[in-house]
Scaffold this motif. Structure first.
Motif, PDB file in Angstrom:
ATOM      1  N   ALA A 134      30.386  18.250 -53.684  1.00 15.96           N
ATOM      2  CA  ALA A 134      29.262  17.426 -54.148  1.00 15.96           C
ATOM      3  C   ALA A 134      28.156  18.269 -54.773  1.00 15.96           C
ATOM      4  CB  ALA A 134      28.698  16.605 -52.989  1.00 15.96           C
ATOM      5  N   GLY A 135      28.075  19.522 -54.367  1.00 10.30           N
ATOM      6  CA  GLY A 135      27.009  20.383 -54.873  1.00 10.30           C
ATOM      7  C   GLY A 135      27.416  21.283 -56.012  1.00 10.30           C
ATOM      8  N   ASN A 136      28.631  21.096 -56.556  1.00 10.51           N
ATOM      9  CA  ASN A 136      29.128  21.984 -57.599  1.00 10.51           C
ATOM     10  C   ASN A 136      29.818  21.169 -58.682  1.00 10.51           C
ATOM     11  OD1 ASN A 136      30.950  23.907 -58.989  1.00 10.51           O
ATOM     12  ND2 ASN A 136      30.179  25.342 -57.452  1.00 10.51           N
ATOM     13  N   LYS A 137      29.276  21.155 -59.887  1.00 13.41           N
ATOM     14  CA  LYS A 137      29.804  20.314 -60.962  1.00 13.41           C
ATOM     15  C   LYS A 137      31.270  20.598 -61.245  1.00 13.41           C
ATOM     16  CE  LYS A 137      28.957  18.835 -65.731  1.00 13.41           C
ATOM     17  NZ  LYS A 137      28.123  18.994 -66.941  1.00 13.41           N
ATOM     18  N   GLY A 138      31.687  21.837 -61.133  1.00 12.91           N
ATOM     19  CA  GLY A 138      33.083  22.193 -61.399  1.00 12.91           C
ATOM     20  C   GLY A 138      33.932  22.212 -60.147  1.00 12.91           C
ATOM     21  N   SER A 196      43.478  13.272 -49.980  1.00 10.39           N
ATOM     22  CA  SER A 196      42.778  12.909 -51.216  1.00 10.39           C
ATOM     23  C   SER A 196      42.198  14.127 -51.922  1.00 10.39           C
ATOM     24  CB  SER A 196      41.663  11.912 -50.900  1.00 10.39           C
ATOM     25  OG  SER A 196      42.191  10.771 -50.260  1.00 10.39           O
ATOM     26  N   VAL A 197      42.470  14.229 -53.223  1.00 15.34           N
ATOM     27  CA  VAL A 197      41.889  15.278 -54.062  1.00 15.34           C
ATOM     28  C   VAL A 197      40.588  14.719 -54.647  1.00 15.34           C
ATOM     29  CG1 VAL A 197      42.217  16.742 -56.087  1.00 15.34           C
ATOM     30  CG2 VAL A 197      44.175  16.188 -54.600  1.00 15.34           C
ATOM     31  N   VAL A 198      39.504  15.485 -54.514  1.00 16.16           N
ATOM     32  CA  VAL A 198      38.193  14.988 -54.939  1.00 16.16           C
ATOM     33  C   VAL A 198      37.511  15.977 -55.882  1.00 16.16           C
ATOM     34  CG1 VAL A 198      37.837  13.612 -52.854  1.00 16.16           C
ATOM     35  CG2 VAL A 198      37.068  15.990 -52.898  1.00 16.16           C
ATOM     36  N   ILE A 199      36.648  15.418 -56.758  1.00 15.34           N
ATOM     37  CA  ILE A 199      35.871  16.229 -57.696  1.00 15.34           C
ATOM     38  C   ILE A 199      34.419  15.770 -57.661  1.00 15.34           C
ATOM     39  CG2 ILE A 199      37.766  16.841 -59.251  1.00 15.34           C
ATOM     40  CD1 ILE A 199      36.985  14.450 -60.993  1.00 15.34           C
ATOM     41  N   ASN A 200      33.580  16.521 -58.317  1.00 13.24           N
ATOM     42  CA  ASN A 200      32.158  16.222 -58.379  1.00 13.24           C
ATOM     43  C   ASN A 200      31.908  14.937 -59.185  1.00 13.24           C
ATOM     44  OD1 ASN A 200      29.337  16.617 -59.851  1.00 13.24           O
ATOM     45  ND2 ASN A 200      29.299  17.890 -58.005  1.00 13.24           N
ATOM     46  N   LYS A 201      30.879  14.206 -58.805  1.00 11.97           N
ATOM     47  CA  LYS A 201      30.526  12.959 -59.490  1.00 11.97           C
ATOM     48  C   LYS A 201      30.233  13.173 -60.979  1.00 11.97           C
ATOM     49  CE  LYS A 201      30.089   9.208 -56.795  1.00 11.97           C
ATOM     50  NZ  LYS A 201      30.612   7.870 -57.134  1.00 11.97           N
ATOM     51  N   GLU A 202      29.732  14.365 -61.336  1.00  9.41           N
ATOM     52  CA  GLU A 202      29.367  14.638 -62.728  1.00  9.41           C
ATOM     53  C   GLU A 202      30.558  15.067 -63.575  1.00  9.41           C
ATOM     54  OE1 GLU A 202      25.973  17.175 -63.250  1.00  9.41           O
ATOM     55  OE2 GLU A 202      25.030  16.436 -61.414  1.00  9.41           O
ATOM     56  N   THR A 243      35.457  25.729 -59.147  1.00  8.73           N
ATOM     57  CA  THR A 243      35.233  26.220 -57.790  1.00  8.73           C
ATOM     58  C   THR A 243      36.057  25.374 -56.838  1.00  8.73           C
ATOM     59  OG1 THR A 243      32.968  26.804 -58.398  1.00  8.73           O
ATOM     60  CG2 THR A 243      33.508  26.809 -56.056  1.00  8.73           C
ATOM     61  N   LEU A 244      36.800  26.033 -55.954  1.00  5.22           N
ATOM     62  CA  LEU A 244      37.750  25.338 -55.094  1.00  5.22           C
ATOM     63  C   LEU A 244      37.247  25.315 -53.651  1.00  5.22           C
ATOM     64  CD1 LEU A 244      39.309  26.589 -57.599  1.00  5.22           C
ATOM     65  CD2 LEU A 244      41.346  26.465 -56.192  1.00  5.22           C
ATOM     66  N   PHE A 245      37.574  24.227 -52.967  1.00  2.00           N
ATOM     67  CA  PHE A 245      37.214  24.073 -51.561  1.00  2.00           C
ATOM     68  C   PHE A 245      38.443  23.564 -50.807  1.00  2.00           C
ATOM     69  CE2 PHE A 245      33.407  23.712 -54.069  1.00  2.00           C
ATOM     70  CZ  PHE A 245      32.481  24.491 -53.373  1.00  2.00           C
TER      71      PHE A 245
END
Length: 326
Positions: free
Chosen positions: A223-227, A135-141, A179-181
């Motif tokens: 979760a801690g990074n908007k981008g 699963s590819v995920v992004i920030n809630k914002e 920002t990539l993780f």
């Protein structure tokens, strides 16, 4: 009176019925010699299992194996099952060295890993246990990404990428820093993403990306990074759905979101994948190891959905079970 006393003695002697001197309420035996009141002890009581079973490998498969270990331990409390998380590659290294009985893997074993195991005298069987949807995920914002294409994921993550902001990914996206993780290179998830999305070009390695073998660290990063953007197994997204947004992926048939249904029917492509355990055949000779592996395959289908995975068809589990006996 003397005659009556003699009769009483005679009657008592007859009542003992030739017991050979034994007294008490000994259970009667049936014609085949089995005890009538209660029968013999169950075989599982006579052969009580004990010992240690050491497992290591994929963080994606970890929740499945941990669930199986916990339930197995309820039935066999004297068997200690230890489950580690060093990544698929790290698990295979320990497996080839004979340090662990079972390796969890989110990809098939590579030829060079299989050869290393063979050189170390480790013969093994491969067992499929469930399906997962990477699963590819992004920030809630993040309110601008409604889906991403395979090509856009490649553009973001591939080695040599020049993407620095979301505006570099697609026209109309904001100039928000990206920002990539990513899981580390020892992870089977990393390998699968590299193969399915990046055409084996490898993942970029610059100051915009962070690597970790711990999926929880990746969750916290996005979760801690908007981008932020990252990827890991579907189970970890479900566990953290309150902190993250999952991204539908477009691979030619319209954007598809990972769900238990789309993973099972294969429409979540190309990021649906099987998960495995690898078992050292020599370790399988130990009664506690064989019992655990049999329990795993017999029960993991019912546990899979509970921990965010898709079970295999029943007939596939039957085939896997046959491998254990074979």
């Amino acid at each position: 009176m003397l005659a009556m006393a003699m009769l009483l003695v005679f009657a008592a002697a007859c009542g003992n019925g030739g017991s050979g001197g034994e007294t008490g309420n000994a259970p009667a035996e049936s014609a085949n010699g089995a005890q009538e009141n209660g029968g013999s002890k169950p075989a599982e009581e006579e052969a009580k299992l004990s010992g240690d079973i050491v497992i290591d490998g994929s963080s994606t498969v970890y929740p499945l194996t941990e669930a199986a270990a916990e339930e197995f331990n309820k039935e066999h409390p004297d068997v200690r099952v230890t489950v580690g998380v060093s990544g698929t590659g790290g698990g295979f290294e320990k497996f080839a060295a004979g340090e662990i009985a079972i390796a969890d893997a989110s990809r098939p074993i590579k030829d060079e890993e299989a050869q290393k195991a063979k050189d170390g005298g480790v013969d093994f069987i491969e067992l499929s246990v469930a399906y997962d949807g990477l699963s590819v995920v992004i920030n809630k914002e993040n309110d601008w990404v409604d889906h991403l294409t395979v090509e856009e994921l490649n553009k973001i993550f591939a080695a040599g990428s020049t993407v620095k902001t979301w505006a570099d990914v697609r026209e109309g996206f904001p100039a928000e820093p990206i920002t990539l993780f990513s899981p580390g290179a020892d992870s089977g998830t990393y390998d699968y993403f590299n193969e399915a999305i990046l055409d084996k070009k490898g993942i970029r390695n610059d100051d915009l990306i962070s690597f970790s073998e711990d999926d929880n660290t990746l969750v916290q990063g996005v979760a801690g990074n908007k981008g932020g953007i990252g990827y890991f197994g579907f189970a970890y997204f479900e566990e953290n759905a309150d902190k993250l947004k999952v991204v539908p992926i477009e691979a030619g048939n319209g954007p598809v979101e990972p769900t238990l249904e789309t993973i099972k029917d294969g429409s979540y492509s190309p990021l649906s994948r099987p998960l495995y355990i690898y078992v050292n055949k020599a370790e399988l000779e130990r009664p506690e190891v064989k019992a655990f592996v049999q329990y795993y395959i017999d029960n993991i289908g019912s546990m899979a959905a509970e921990v965010g995975y898709v079970p295999l068809p029943d007939e596939q589990y039957a085939k896997e079970a046959a491998k254990i006996e074979g």
